[in-house]
Design an enzyme around this catalytic site. Structure first.
Site, mmCIF file in Angstrom:
data_model
loop_
_atom_site.group_PDB
_atom_site.id
_atom_site.type_symbol
_atom_site.label_atom_id
_atom_site.label_comp_id
_atom_site.label_asym_id
_atom_site.label_seq_id
_atom_site.Cartn_x
_atom_site.Cartn_y
_atom_site.Cartn_z
ATOM 1 N N GLU A 1 -4.308 -2.240 -9.540
ATOM 2 C CA GLU A 1 -5.387 -2.317 -10.200
ATOM 3 C C GLU A 1 -6.735 -2.723 -9.478
ATOM 4 O O GLU A 1 -7.730 -2.049 -9.411
ATOM 5 C CB GLU A 1 -5.315 -3.315 -11.445
ATOM 6 C CG GLU A 1 -6.134 -3.078 -12.689
ATOM 7 C CD GLU A 1 -5.845 -4.028 -13.550
ATOM 8 O OE1 GLU A 1 -4.656 -4.596 -13.762
ATOM 9 O OE2 GLU A 1 -6.666 -4.040 -14.764
ATOM 10 N N ARG B 1 12.007 -9.299 -6.697
ATOM 11 C CA ARG B 1 12.767 -9.497 -7.834
ATOM 12 C C ARG B 1 13.761 -8.281 -7.975
ATOM 13 O O ARG B 1 14.939 -8.519 -8.577
ATOM 14 C CB ARG B 1 12.067 -9.832 -9.261
ATOM 15 C CG ARG B 1 11.413 -11.025 -9.009
ATOM 16 C CD ARG B 1 10.714 -11.314 -10.321
ATOM 17 N NE ARG B 1 9.705 -10.561 -10.505
ATOM 18 C CZ ARG B 1 8.370 -10.730 -9.985
ATOM 19 N NH1 ARG B 1 8.098 -11.772 -9.281
ATOM 20 N NH2 ARG B 1 7.650 -9.845 -10.331
HETATM 21 P P1 AMP Z 1 3.837 -1.802 -11.800
HETATM 22 O O1 AMP Z 1 3.514 -1.221 -10.365
HETATM 23 O O2 AMP Z 1 2.499 -1.845 -12.399
HETATM 24 O O3 AMP Z 1 4.956 -0.835 -12.473
HETATM 25 O O4 AMP Z 1 4.385 -3.104 -11.688
HETATM 26 C C1 AMP Z 1 5.712 -3.440 -11.379
HETATM 27 C C2 AMP Z 1 5.864 -4.343 -10.528
HETATM 28 O O5 AMP Z 1 5.115 -5.396 -10.667
HETATM 29 C C3 AMP Z 1 7.267 -4.793 -10.448
HETATM 30 O O6 AMP Z 1 8.031 -5.030 -9.201
HETATM 31 C C4 AMP Z 1 7.372 -6.179 -11.397
HETATM 32 O O7 AMP Z 1 8.228 -6.929 -10.599
HETATM 33 C C5 AMP Z 1 5.851 -6.514 -11.348
HETATM 34 N N1 AMP Z 1 5.350 -6.969 -12.530
HETATM 35 C C6 AMP Z 1 4.325 -6.056 -13.087
HETATM 36 N N2 AMP Z 1 3.930 -6.543 -14.333
HETATM 37 C C7 AMP Z 1 5.007 -7.739 -14.685
HETATM 38 C C8 AMP Z 1 5.105 -8.351 -15.706
HETATM 39 N N3 AMP Z 1 4.566 -8.474 -16.749
HETATM 40 N N4 AMP Z 1 6.089 -9.570 -15.675
HETATM 41 C C9 AMP Z 1 6.748 -9.697 -14.512
HETATM 42 N N5 AMP Z 1 6.429 -8.683 -13.462
HETATM 43 C C10 AMP Z 1 5.656 -7.849 -13.340
#
Ligand code: AMP
Length: 172
Positions: free
Chosen positions: A96, A59
Protein backbone atom coordinates in the site's frame (compact mmCIF):
# COMPACT_ATOMS: atom_id res chain seq x y z
CA UNK A 1 -14.62 -23.69 10.01
CA UNK A 2 -16.55 -20.90 11.77
CA UNK A 3 -15.88 -22.39 15.20
CA UNK A 4 -12.14 -21.75 14.80
CA UNK A 5 -12.78 -18.00 14.92
CA UNK A 6 -13.04 -18.03 18.69
CA UNK A 7 -9.35 -18.99 18.82
CA UNK A 8 -8.28 -16.02 16.69
CA UNK A 9 -7.57 -12.77 18.53
CA UNK A 10 -8.04 -9.45 16.78
CA UNK A 11 -5.42 -6.89 17.69
CA UNK A 12 -6.25 -3.33 16.61
CA UNK A 13 -3.57 -1.08 15.11
CA UNK A 14 -0.89 -3.79 14.90
CA UNK A 15 1.71 -3.70 13.42
CA UNK A 16 0.59 -0.23 12.39
CA UNK A 17 -2.41 2.03 12.69
CA UNK A 18 -5.48 0.95 10.76
CA UNK A 19 -4.62 -2.78 10.62
CA UNK A 20 -6.71 -5.25 12.60
CA UNK A 21 -4.19 -8.05 13.05
CA UNK A 22 -5.53 -11.62 13.11
CA UNK A 23 -3.53 -13.43 15.75
CA UNK A 24 -3.79 -17.17 15.18
CA UNK A 25 -1.24 -18.14 17.85
CA UNK A 26 -3.92 -19.57 20.21
CA UNK A 27 -4.52 -22.27 17.57
CA UNK A 28 -0.83 -23.16 17.38
CA UNK A 29 -0.81 -23.49 21.15
CA UNK A 30 -3.56 -26.11 21.16
CA UNK A 31 -2.42 -29.31 19.40
CA UNK A 32 -5.93 -30.77 19.06
CA UNK A 33 -7.36 -27.64 17.44
CA UNK A 34 -4.34 -27.25 15.19
CA UNK A 35 -4.64 -30.85 14.05
CA UNK A 36 -8.35 -30.35 13.30
CA UNK A 37 -7.61 -27.17 11.32
CA UNK A 38 -4.85 -28.85 9.31
CA UNK A 39 -6.95 -31.83 8.14
CA UNK A 40 -8.45 -30.09 5.05
CA UNK A 41 -5.02 -28.79 4.02
CA UNK A 42 -3.49 -32.22 4.44
CA UNK A 43 -6.19 -33.66 2.18
CA UNK A 44 -5.80 -30.89 -0.39
CA UNK A 45 -2.05 -31.38 -0.57
CA UNK A 46 -2.28 -35.16 -0.59
CA UNK A 47 -4.63 -35.03 -3.61
CA UNK A 48 -2.85 -32.23 -5.51
CA UNK A 49 0.50 -34.00 -5.04
CA UNK A 50 3.05 -31.18 -5.15
CA UNK A 51 6.77 -31.96 -5.05
CA UNK A 52 7.37 -29.12 -2.58
CA UNK A 53 5.54 -26.89 -0.15
CA UNK A 54 6.78 -23.30 -0.14
CA UNK A 55 6.09 -21.15 2.92
CA UNK A 56 6.15 -17.35 3.00
CA UNK A 57 8.21 -15.74 5.80
CA UNK A 58 7.49 -15.75 8.53
CA UNK A 59 4.11 -16.89 9.74
CA UNK A 60 3.66 -19.00 6.62
CA UNK A 61 6.61 -21.11 7.74
CA UNK A 62 4.70 -22.52 10.71
CA UNK A 63 1.93 -24.35 8.89
CA UNK A 64 3.95 -24.96 5.70
CA UNK A 65 6.78 -26.74 7.48
CA UNK A 66 4.38 -28.75 9.68
CA UNK A 67 2.52 -29.94 6.57
CA UNK A 68 5.75 -30.68 4.68
CA UNK A 69 6.95 -32.81 7.59
CA UNK A 70 3.65 -34.65 7.93
CA UNK A 71 3.29 -35.33 4.20
CA UNK A 72 6.99 -36.07 3.69
CA UNK A 73 7.45 -33.30 1.15
CA UNK A 74 10.32 -30.86 0.76
CA UNK A 75 9.93 -27.39 2.26
CA UNK A 76 11.08 -24.23 0.48
CA UNK A 77 11.37 -20.98 2.47
CA UNK A 78 10.32 -17.84 0.60
CA UNK A 79 12.12 -15.13 2.56
CA UNK A 80 12.41 -11.39 3.04
CA UNK A 81 15.50 -9.81 1.45
CA UNK A 82 19.04 -10.49 2.67
CA UNK A 83 18.10 -13.51 4.80
CA UNK A 84 19.17 -16.32 2.51
CA UNK A 85 22.81 -17.25 1.94
CA UNK A 86 24.30 -17.91 -1.48
CA UNK A 87 22.79 -17.02 -4.82
CA UNK A 88 19.15 -15.98 -4.71
CA UNK A 89 16.41 -14.99 -7.10
CA UNK A 90 14.03 -12.28 -5.96
CA UNK A 91 10.98 -10.26 -6.84
CA UNK A 92 9.97 -6.76 -5.79
CA UNK A 93 6.31 -6.02 -5.24
CA UNK A 94 4.20 -3.04 -4.29
CA UNK A 95 2.65 -2.58 -0.86
CA UNK A 96 0.00 0.00 0.00
CA UNK A 97 2.88 2.31 0.89
CA UNK A 98 6.23 1.50 -0.65
CA UNK A 99 7.73 -1.75 -1.87
CA UNK A 100 8.81 -5.09 -0.51
CA UNK A 101 10.82 -8.03 -1.82
CA UNK A 102 10.76 -11.81 -1.55
CA UNK A 103 13.62 -14.17 -2.33
CA UNK A 104 14.35 -17.87 -2.70
CA UNK A 105 17.67 -19.62 -3.14
CA UNK A 106 18.70 -20.22 -6.72
CA UNK A 107 18.37 -23.89 -7.68
CA UNK A 108 15.99 -24.54 -4.75
CA UNK A 109 14.21 -27.14 -6.88
CA UNK A 110 14.41 -28.93 -10.24
CA UNK A 111 12.77 -27.21 -13.22
CA UNK A 112 9.01 -27.90 -13.50
CA UNK A 113 8.74 -29.17 -9.90
CA UNK A 114 5.14 -28.89 -8.71
CA UNK A 115 4.90 -26.37 -5.90
CA UNK A 116 2.11 -25.18 -3.62
CA UNK A 117 2.54 -21.94 -1.66
CA UNK A 118 1.28 -21.59 1.90
CA UNK A 119 0.79 -18.46 3.99
CA UNK A 120 -1.14 -17.69 7.15
CA UNK A 121 -3.43 -15.05 5.64
CA UNK A 122 -4.63 -13.76 2.27
CA UNK A 123 -5.37 -10.03 2.42
CA UNK A 124 -4.88 -7.92 -0.75
CA UNK A 125 -3.09 -10.81 -2.46
CA UNK A 126 0.05 -8.80 -3.26
CA UNK A 127 2.37 -11.03 -1.25
CA UNK A 128 0.95 -14.30 -2.55
CA UNK A 129 0.89 -13.09 -6.13
CA UNK A 130 4.56 -12.02 -5.91
CA UNK A 131 5.50 -15.34 -4.30
CA UNK A 132 3.78 -17.19 -7.15
CA UNK A 133 5.62 -15.15 -9.80
CA UNK A 134 8.88 -15.85 -7.98
CA UNK A 135 8.31 -19.61 -8.05
CA UNK A 136 7.45 -19.41 -11.76
CA UNK A 137 10.45 -17.20 -12.56
CA UNK A 138 12.66 -19.77 -10.83
CA UNK A 139 11.29 -22.48 -13.16
CA UNK A 140 8.74 -24.09 -10.85
CA UNK A 141 5.31 -25.29 -11.86
CA UNK A 142 3.00 -23.41 -9.49
CA UNK A 143 -0.09 -25.46 -8.67
CA UNK A 144 -1.68 -23.05 -6.24
CA UNK A 145 -2.00 -21.52 -2.81
CA UNK A 146 -3.42 -22.40 0.58
CA UNK A 147 -4.08 -19.99 3.44
CA UNK A 148 -5.28 -20.48 6.99
CA UNK A 149 -7.30 -17.24 6.84
CA UNK A 150 -8.72 -14.94 4.16
CA UNK A 151 -10.01 -11.37 4.44
CA UNK A 152 -12.59 -11.78 1.69
CA UNK A 153 -13.56 -8.08 1.41
CA UNK A 154 -10.08 -7.28 0.15
CA UNK A 155 -10.61 -9.61 -2.83
CA UNK A 156 -7.02 -10.83 -2.81
CA UNK A 157 -7.93 -13.96 -4.73
CA UNK A 158 -8.66 -11.81 -7.79
CA UNK A 159 -4.89 -11.16 -7.96
CA UNK A 160 -4.19 -14.90 -8.09
CA UNK A 161 -4.59 -16.87 -11.29
CA UNK A 162 -8.06 -18.40 -11.46
CA UNK A 163 -6.86 -21.69 -12.97
CA UNK A 164 -4.80 -22.46 -9.85
CA UNK A 165 -5.87 -23.93 -6.50
CA UNK A 166 -6.71 -21.10 -4.09
CA UNK A 167 -7.88 -22.55 -0.79
CA UNK A 168 -8.50 -20.72 2.46
CA UNK A 169 -9.81 -22.27 5.64
CA UNK A 170 -11.23 -19.48 7.79
CA UNK A 171 -12.96 -16.66 5.96
CA UNK A 172 -13.56 -13.24 7.51
P1 AMP B 1 -1.40 -9.18 1.38
O1 AMP B 1 -0.15 -9.11 0.59
O2 AMP B 1 -2.11 -7.85 1.49
O3 AMP B 1 -2.31 -10.30 0.92
O4 AMP B 1 -0.99 -9.51 2.88
C1 AMP B 1 -0.70 -10.80 3.26
C2 AMP B 1 0.48 -10.88 4.18
O5 AMP B 1 0.42 -9.88 5.19
C3 AMP B 1 0.49 -12.20 4.89
O6 AMP B 1 1.83 -12.68 4.90
C4 AMP B 1 -0.02 -11.93 6.27
O7 AMP B 1 0.76 -12.57 7.24
C5 AMP B 1 0.08 -10.42 6.45
N1 AMP B 1 -1.18 -9.78 6.85
C6 AMP B 1 -1.89 -8.88 6.14
N2 AMP B 1 -2.96 -8.45 6.80
C7 AMP B 1 -2.96 -9.13 7.97
C8 AMP B 1 -3.85 -9.15 9.10
N3 AMP B 1 -4.95 -8.39 9.15
N4 AMP B 1 -3.55 -9.97 10.13
C9 AMP B 1 -2.44 -10.76 10.08
N5 AMP B 1 -1.58 -10.78 9.06
C10 AMP B 1 -1.82 -9.97 8.01
Amino acid sequence: MEHFKKYINEIKDFPKEGIVFKDINPIYKDPKILKELMVPLEKLIATSKPDYIAGIESRGFISASALAFKLELGFIPIRKPKKLPGKVIGINYKLEYGEDRLEIQLNSFDKDSKIIIIDDLLATGGTASAAGSLIRNAGGSLIGYAFLMELTDLQGRKKLESNLIVESLIKF
